[in-house]
Design a protein around this motif. Structure first.
Motif, PDB file in Angstrom:
ATOM      1  N   ALA A 293       0.698  -0.983  -0.190  1.00  0.00           N
ATOM      2  CA  ALA A 293      -0.404   0.417  -0.201  1.00  0.00           C
ATOM      3  C   ALA A 293       0.628   1.213   0.078  1.00  0.00           C
ATOM      4  O   ALA A 293       0.639   2.266  -0.470  1.00  0.00           O
ATOM      5  N   ALA A 294       1.845   1.211   0.474  1.00  0.00           N
ATOM      6  CA  ALA A 294       2.500   2.754   0.419  1.00  0.00           C
ATOM      7  C   ALA A 294       3.618   2.457  -0.660  1.00  0.00           C
ATOM      8  O   ALA A 294       3.538   3.767  -1.055  1.00  0.00           O
ATOM      9  N   LEU A 295       3.567   1.898  -1.388  1.00  0.00           N
ATOM     10  CA  LEU A 295       4.174   1.741  -2.868  1.00  0.00           C
ATOM     11  C   LEU A 295       3.498   2.487  -3.740  1.00  0.00           C
ATOM     12  O   LEU A 295       3.873   2.866  -4.393  1.00  0.00           O
ATOM     13  N   ALA A 296       2.098   2.349  -3.710  1.00  0.00           N
ATOM     14  CA  ALA A 296       1.169   2.876  -3.924  1.00  0.00           C
ATOM     15  C   ALA A 296       0.416   4.383  -3.635  1.00  0.00           C
ATOM     16  O   ALA A 296      -0.051   4.803  -4.518  1.00  0.00           O
ATOM     17  N   GLN A 297       0.956   4.758  -2.872  1.00  0.00           N
ATOM     18  CA  GLN A 297       0.524   6.246  -2.137  1.00  0.00           C
ATOM     19  C   GLN A 297       1.009   7.441  -2.797  1.00  0.00           C
ATOM     20  O   GLN A 297       2.066   7.526  -2.881  1.00  0.00           O
ATOM     21  N   ASP A 298       0.153   8.299  -3.228  1.00  0.00           N
ATOM     22  CA  ASP A 298       0.559   9.585  -3.625  1.00  0.00           C
ATOM     23  C   ASP A 298       0.406  11.031  -2.769  1.00  0.00           C
ATOM     24  O   ASP A 298       1.495  11.624  -3.018  1.00  0.00           O
ATOM     25  N   ASP A 299       0.891  10.468  -1.278  1.00  0.00           N
ATOM     26  CA  ASP A 299       0.619  11.356  -0.420  1.00  0.00           C
ATOM     27  C   ASP A 299       1.939  10.869   0.783  1.00  0.00           C
ATOM     28  O   ASP A 299       1.839  10.122   1.064  1.00  0.00           O
ATOM     29  N   ILE A 300       2.339  12.148   0.873  1.00  0.00           N
ATOM     30  CA  ILE A 300       4.282  11.530   1.924  1.00  0.00           C
ATOM     31  C   ILE A 300       3.725  11.384   2.946  1.00  0.00           C
ATOM     32  O   ILE A 300       4.686  10.253   3.682  1.00  0.00           O
ATOM     33  N   LYS A 301       2.953  11.883   3.429  1.00  0.00           N
ATOM     34  CA  LYS A 301       3.086  11.266   4.839  1.00  0.00           C
ATOM     35  C   LYS A 301       1.922  10.215   5.139  1.00  0.00           C
ATOM     36  O   LYS A 301       1.527   9.305   5.577  1.00  0.00           O
ATOM     37  N   ARG A 302       1.198   9.821   3.943  1.00  0.00           N
ATOM     38  CA  ARG A 302       0.008   8.050   4.001  1.00  0.00           C
ATOM     39  C   ARG A 302       1.104   7.287   3.492  1.00  0.00           C
ATOM     40  O   ARG A 302       1.488   6.330   4.471  1.00  0.00           O
ATOM     41  N   VAL A 303       2.237   7.665   2.774  1.00  0.00           N
ATOM     42  CA  VAL A 303       3.692   6.631   2.341  1.00  0.00           C
ATOM     43  C   VAL A 303       3.632   6.278   4.332  1.00  0.00           C
ATOM     44  O   VAL A 303       4.207   4.866   4.278  1.00  0.00           O
ATOM     45  N   LEU A 304       3.951   6.972   4.905  1.00  0.00           N
ATOM     46  CA  LEU A 304       4.884   7.192   6.237  1.00  0.00           C
ATOM     47  C   LEU A 304       3.952   6.596   7.245  1.00  0.00           C
ATOM     48  O   LEU A 304       4.455   5.784   8.101  1.00  0.00           O
ATOM     49  N   ALA A 305       2.133   6.668   6.694  1.00  0.00           N
ATOM     50  CA  ALA A 305       1.586   5.968   7.452  1.00  0.00           C
ATOM     51  C   ALA A 305       1.629   4.902   7.876  1.00  0.00           C
ATOM     52  O   ALA A 305       1.708   3.426   8.799  1.00  0.00           O
ATOM     53  N   TYR A 306       1.710   3.496   6.356  1.00  0.00           N
ATOM     54  CA  TYR A 306       1.890   2.979   5.509  1.00  0.00           C
ATOM     55  C   TYR A 306       2.900   2.055   6.476  1.00  0.00           C
ATOM     56  O   TYR A 306       3.399   0.673   6.241  1.00  0.00           O
ATOM     57  N   SER A 307       4.009   2.486   6.117  1.00  0.00           N
ATOM     58  CA  SER A 307       5.462   2.204   6.661  1.00  0.00           C
ATOM     59  C   SER A 307       5.935   2.078   8.412  1.00  0.00           C
ATOM     60  O   SER A 307       5.646   0.887   8.804  1.00  0.00           O
ATOM     61  N   THR A 308       4.579   3.115   8.606  1.00  0.00           N
ATOM     62  CA  THR A 308       4.413   2.726  10.056  1.00  0.00           C
ATOM     63  C   THR A 308       3.625   1.932  10.407  1.00  0.00           C
ATOM     64  O   THR A 308       4.169   0.283  11.147  1.00  0.00           O
ATOM     65  N   ILE A 309       2.353   1.098  10.352  1.00  0.00           N
ATOM     66  CA  ILE A 309       1.706  -0.069  10.046  1.00  0.00           C
ATOM     67  C   ILE A 309       2.569  -1.313   9.258  1.00  0.00           C
ATOM     68  O   ILE A 309       2.568  -2.141  10.412  1.00  0.00           O
ATOM     69  N   GLY A 310       3.760  -0.908   8.905  1.00  0.00           N
ATOM     70  CA  GLY A 310       4.530  -2.375   8.339  1.00  0.00           C
ATOM     71  C   GLY A 310       5.531  -3.000   8.879  1.00  0.00           C
ATOM     72  O   GLY A 310       6.224  -4.112   9.768  1.00  0.00           O
ATOM     73  N   GLN A 311       6.199  -1.585  10.110  1.00  0.00           N
ATOM     74  CA  GLN A 311       7.149  -1.733  10.673  1.00  0.00           C
ATOM     75  C   GLN A 311       6.812  -2.064  12.451  1.00  0.00           C
ATOM     76  O   GLN A 311       7.321  -2.686  13.228  1.00  0.00           O
ATOM     77  N   LEU A 312       5.399  -1.973  12.415  1.00  0.00           N
ATOM     78  CA  LEU A 312       4.665  -2.093  13.591  1.00  0.00           C
ATOM     79  C   LEU A 312       4.427  -3.858  13.163  1.00  0.00           C
ATOM     80  O   LEU A 312       4.698  -4.792  14.231  1.00  0.00           O
ATOM     81  N   GLY A 313       4.085  -4.099  11.774  1.00  0.00           N
ATOM     82  CA  GLY A 313       3.980  -5.391  11.687  1.00  0.00           C
ATOM     83  C   GLY A 313       5.637  -6.196  12.437  1.00  0.00           C
ATOM     84  O   GLY A 313       5.123  -7.483  12.460  1.00  0.00           O
ATOM     85  N   TYR A 314       6.822  -5.523  11.833  1.00  0.00           N
ATOM     86  CA  TYR A 314       8.167  -6.195  12.157  1.00  0.00           C
ATOM     87  C   TYR A 314       7.804  -6.199  13.821  1.00  0.00           C
ATOM     88  O   TYR A 314       8.525  -7.356  14.243  1.00  0.00           O
ATOM     89  N   MET A 315       7.344  -5.430  14.457  1.00  0.00           N
ATOM     90  CA  MET A 315       7.039  -6.212  16.418  1.00  0.00           C
ATOM     91  C   MET A 315       7.140  -6.598  16.859  1.00  0.00           C
ATOM     92  O   MET A 315       7.462  -7.849  17.623  1.00  0.00           O
ATOM     93  N   ALA A 316       5.485  -7.103  16.441  1.00  0.00           N
ATOM     94  CA  ALA A 316       4.669  -7.963  16.034  1.00  0.00           C
ATOM     95  C   ALA A 316       4.974  -9.405  15.698  1.00  0.00           C
ATOM     96  O   ALA A 316       4.776 -10.214  16.984  1.00  0.00           O
ATOM     97  N   GLY A 317       5.613  -9.294  14.987  1.00  0.00           N
ATOM     98  CA  GLY A 317       6.493 -10.527  14.230  1.00  0.00           C
ATOM     99  C   GLY A 317       7.470 -10.876  15.650  1.00  0.00           C
ATOM    100  O   GLY A 317       7.509 -12.198  15.748  1.00  0.00           O
ATOM    101  N   ALA A 318       8.100 -10.772  15.462  1.00  0.00           N
ATOM    102  CA  ALA A 318       8.946 -10.824  16.923  1.00  0.00           C
ATOM    103  C   ALA A 318       8.802 -11.253  18.062  1.00  0.00           C
ATOM    104  O   ALA A 318       9.284 -11.718  18.464  1.00  0.00           O
ATOM    105  N   LEU A 319       7.482 -10.036  18.075  1.00  0.00           N
ATOM    106  CA  LEU A 319       7.028 -11.133  19.419  1.00  0.00           C
ATOM    107  C   LEU A 319       6.611 -12.580  19.493  1.00  0.00           C
ATOM    108  O   LEU A 319       5.983 -13.028  20.059  1.00  0.00           O
ATOM    109  N   ALA A 320       5.856 -12.380  18.385  1.00  0.00           N
ATOM    110  CA  ALA A 320       4.700 -13.586  17.777  1.00  0.00           C
ATOM    111  C   ALA A 320       5.805 -15.163  17.726  1.00  0.00           C
ATOM    112  O   ALA A 320       5.011 -16.357  17.697  1.00  0.00           O
TER     113      ALA A 320
END
Length: 658
Positions: A293-320
Motif C-alpha cells: 500500500a505504501a508503494l502506491a500512495q501519492d501522499d507523503i504522509k500516507r506513505v509514512l503511515a503505511y510504513s509505520t504499520i509495516g514496521q509495527l508488523g515487524y515488532m509484532a512478528g518479533a513478539l510472535a
C-alpha cells in the motif's frame, strides 16, 4: 530523591503541565509554550535518571491499594524494569522534540494552547502505561490516549477530512478495546490479580486456565491500538491531523502502546500456541500488505503511515516468535527515524506550500529549498530501508534473527510462526526499500512546479530534525551497550539474515531507481498544478487550508505504478478494506438503525399518539355535552331513563324465558 519518587514524577509532570496549560491558555498565553515544553523536558530528564539508576538490573516496584473493590484489588503502583526504563526515555525524548517543533510549526495557530495541553496529556498517559504495575491503571492510560488522539487528529475540525478521520480513529480503536477489556477481566479472574507481576507469576505456575481466549481477546485491543491487520485502517486517515501529532502517535505513543503491552505480558501470549500463530499471521499480513500500500500512495504522509504499520508488523512478528528484546529494540530504533520522517515531512509541507494530503507530484525544487529536511530525511529513509550502518538495519536484523531461530528450532514459539515472520520480513525488506526510495525521488528529485517561497524554516523545527538524526544514524551501534536492559545478549545481526535482508533492500532500491529513470526519460514534465500560496502563513495554516485542494492528475513518472502493475489500484485504496467494512459492518448497522427508527416512529409513536388522541376525543365529547341548558340535561336524563327501562324489561323477559 529516591528512584521511586523520580519514577512517580515522570508521568506526573506532563499531566500537571497539561492541566496548567488548559487553565492558563486564555488568561496567560505567554505561559503556554513554557508549560508545553518544560514539564515534558523535565519528565524526559527524570526518565533518563530512572533508567540510569535501574541499569537493567532489579525491577523497581512500589504500590498502594486504591479503594477496595470487594474482589480483585486494584493498586496504584510502579513496575520499572529494563524495558519500561528504556521506553520511558523514548517517550519523553520524542514528546519533547514534538513540543519544541510545534512551537514553530503552529506558532500562529489560535488553538495552540489546547493542542499543546493535549500533547502533554497524551505523553502523560503513555508514560503511565509504561510505568504502571497494574492492568486497570494501564487501561486508564490506554483510554486517555484514545480520547487525546480523537481531539488531536481532529485539530483542524473545520475540514470534513479531519472530522471523519478523528471519528474513525476513535471508533476503530474502540472496536478493539471492547474485547480487550473483557480479556483483562478474564485474565484477572484466572490470575486472581490485576498486578502484572502477579499475572506473570500465575502464568509461570500454570494457574492460567484459559490462555487462548484471554490472549485472543487481548490481541483484538492490540490490533486496534497498534494498527495491525485488520484494525489498521484508521492510521492512514489520521494523517489529517497536524504533522507533529502524526510524529507523536507513530513514534512514541498510541501505536507503540499495543506492542509494549504484549512485550510486558508476553508469557501470557506464549502460553497459547494458537495465539502466537495468530499473532504471527497478523504480523505477516500487516507487514507485506502495508508495504504494498505504501508503494502506491501519492501522499507523503500516507506513505509514512503505511510504513509505520509495516514496521509495527515487524515488532509484532518479533513478539510472535517469543523475542520481546528484538521487538522493543526495533520499537526504540523505529521511534527515532519515524519521528524524524514525519517532522521532516512537516518541513517539506511548509516549503512546498501544500499539505501532505495532496500528491508528491506537487513538489519541486525542495532539495535546494529545504536542505535541513533533505539531508535529515535522507538519513531517516536509509534507516527505514535498513541500510547499514543506520539504526533500522540493526533492529530489523534482530527481528529476522529471532524469526530464523524460531523457524529452525521452534523453542519459544511454533516453528510455523517463525517461518511466517521470516518470509514476510524478507519480502517487506524488499518493498520497504522500494517505497522509501520512491518517496525520496518524488519528494526531492521530482519535477513538480516549484512552490512559492515561504521563508526560512523556524529554528525550533530545523534543530529538532538534526537532534533526531543522531539516533537515526547511530542508535543501532549501541547494541553492545544496552544488552543489560534486554532479556538476551547479542542483538546484532547474523551473516545469513544480514546478507538476505540487505541484499533484498538493495535490490528493491535498485529496481525502483531504474524504473524511475526510465519513466522520467520517456515522459515530459507535468503541467503546473495550482496550489495555495501562503507566503506569510505558518506550516499549520498551510496544512489546514490545503486539505481542501483537489488531488492532481496521475504522475506518469511514478515508479510505484509501474512496479505494482494491476496491484496498484487496489493497493492505493488500501485493498478496499474500508469498502469491505462499509458493506459488512457499516451498512447493516445503518440498516438496523433505520429499522429501529421506523419502528419507533411508526409503531411505538403510533400507540403514543393514539392514546393521546383517544383522551383528546373523549374530552371533546364530554365538553360538547356540557351545554349549560337545563332543558337539554332533563331531556337527556329522560331519554336515558327510557333506555334503561327498556333494557331492564328486555333482561327480565330473557331471564323469565330461561
Amino acid at each position: 530523591m529516591t528512584t521511586t519518587t523520580l519514577a512517580v514524577l515522570v508521568p506526573l509532570l506532563p499531566f500537571l503541565g497539561a492541566a496548567a496549560g488548559l487553565a492558563l491558555g486564555r488568561t496567560a498565553p505567554g505561559f503556554v509554550r513554557p508549560l508545553a515544553v518544560l514539564p515534558t523536558l523535565a519528565a524526559a530528564v527524570l526518565a533518563v535518571l530512572v533508567a540510569a539508576r535501574q541499569g537493567g538490573g532489579a525491577v523497581i516496584e512500589a504500590s498502594t491499594q486504591l479503594t477496595p473493590t470487594g474482589s480483585v484489588p486494584v493498586t496504584l503502583g510502579l513496575h520499572v524494569d529494563g524495558f519500561a526504563a528504556l521506553v520511558a526515555v523514548l517517550v519523553g525524548a520524542v514528546a519533547t522534540c514534538v513540543q519544541v517543533y510545534s512551537t514553530g510549526y503552529l506558532r500562529d495557530d489560535p488553538r495552540y494552547p489546547s493542542y499543546a495541553a493535549l500533547v502533554s496529556l497524551f505523553t502523560a498517559a503513555m508514560l503511565l502505561v509504561v510505568y504502571t504495575g497494574d492492568l486497570m491503571v494501564l487501561l486508564v492510560g490506554w483510554e486517555v490516549m484514545g480520547i487525546c488522539s480523537y481531539f488531536l487528529v481532529g485539530h483542524y475540525w473545520e475540514t470534513p477530512e479531519a472530522r471523519s478521520a478523528s471519528l474513525k480513529a476513535f471508533l476503530v480503536t474502540k472496536a478493539g478495546d471492547v474485547p480487550f477489556l473483557f480479556g483483562l477481566f478474564a485474565l484477572a479472574a484466572d490470575a486472581g490479580t490485576f498486578r502484572i507481576e502477579g499475572v506473570l507469576a500465575a502464568v509461570a505456575d500454570g494457574r492460567l486456565d484459559h490462555p487462548t481466549p484471554v490472549a485472543l481477546l487481548l490481541l483484538a485491543g492490540v490490533a486496534g491500538k497498534s494498527a495491525q491487520f485488520p484494525l489498521h485502517t484508521w492510521l492512514p486517515d489520521a494523517m489529517a491531523g497536524p504533522t507533529p501529532v502524526s510524529a507523536l502517535i507513530h513514534a512514541a505513543t498510541m501505536v507503540a502502546a499495543g506492542i509494549y503491552f504484549v512485550a510486558r505480558l508476553l508469557p501470557v501470549f506464549a502460553a497459547s500456541a494458537a495465539a502466537m500463530t495468530v499473532l504471527a499471521v497478523m504480523a505477516a499480513v500487516t507487514m507485506a500488505g502495508s508495504a504494498l500500500a505504501a508503494l502506491a500512495q501519492d501522499d507523503i504522509k500516507r506513505v509514512l503511515a503505511y510504513s509505520t504499520i509495516g514496521q509495527l508488523g515487524y515488532m509484532a512478528g518479533a513478539l510472535a516468535v517469543g523475542d520481546r528484546s528484538a521487538a522493543v529494540f526495533h520499537l526504540l530504533s523505529h521511534a527515532a527515524f519515524k519521528a524524524l520522517l514525519f517532522l521532516a515531512a512537516g518541513a517539506v509541507i511548509h516549503a512546498a506550500g501544500t499539505n501532505s494530503l495532496t500528491a508528491m507530484a506537487r513538489m519541486g525544487g525542495l532539495a535546494r529549498r529545504v536542505p535541513d529536511a533533505y539531508w535529515t530525511m535522507t538519513v531517516a529513509l536509509l534507516a527505514l530501508a535498513a541500510i547499514p550502518p543506520f539504526a533500522g538495519f540493526f533492529s530489523k536484523e534482530a527481528v529476522l534473527v529471532a524469526a530464523e531461530r524460531t523457524a529452525l528450532d521452534g523453542a519459544d514459539a511454533p516453528a510455523a510462526a517463525g517461518w511466517t515472520v521470516l518470509v514476510a520480513g524478507l519480502l517487506t525488506a524488499l518493498l520497504t526499500a522500494a517505497y522509501a526510495l520512491r518517496l525520496w525521488l518524488r519528494a526531492f528529485r521530482g519535477r513538480g512546479p516549484a512552490a512559492p517561497d515561504h521563508g526560512r524554516q523556524p529554528i525550533a523545527m530545523t534543530a529538532v530534525l538534526w537532534v533526531l538524526a543522531v539516533p537515526s544514524l547511530g542508535f543501532g551501534l549501541t547494541t553492545a551497550h544496552v544488552d543489560d536492559w534486554f532479556d538476551r545478549d547479542g542483538l546484532g545481526p547474523t551473516l545469513v539474515t544480514a546478507v538476505l535482508g540487505t541484499g533484498l533492500a538493495v535490490a528493491g532500491g535498485a529496481v525502483t531507481y531504474a524504473v524511475w529513470r526510465t519513466l522520467a526519460a520517456r515522459t515530459a514534465p507535468p503541467a503546473p498544478v495550482p496550489h495555495v500560496a501562503h507566503p506569510d502563513a505558518d506550516a499549520g495554516h498551510v496544512e489546514a487550508e490545503a486539505l481542501r485542494l483537489p488531488h492532481p492528475a496521475e504522475d506518469p513518472a511514478d515508479p510505484g505504478r509501474a512496479l505494482l502493475g494491476p496491484l496498484h489500484r487496489p493497493a492505493a485504496a488500501g485493498f478496499h478494506l474500508d469498502a469491505l467494512y462499509d458493506r459488512v459492518l457499516v451498512r447493516p448497522v445503518l440498516a438496523a438503525a433505520s429499522l429501529v427508527r421506523f419502528l419507533d416512529r411508526e409503531v411505538v409513536d403510533t400507540y403514543v399518539r393514539g392514546a393521546g388522541a383517544t383522551a383528546k376525543g373523549l374530552g371533546w365529547l364530554v365538553r360538547r355535552a356540557q351545554t349549560g341548558n337545563v332543558q337539554t340535561y332533563l331531556g337527556a336524563l329522560l331519554a336515558g331513563s327510557v333506555v334503561l327501562a327498556i333494557a331492564a324489561v328486555a333482561l327480565a323477559n330473557a331471564f323469565a324465558g330461561a
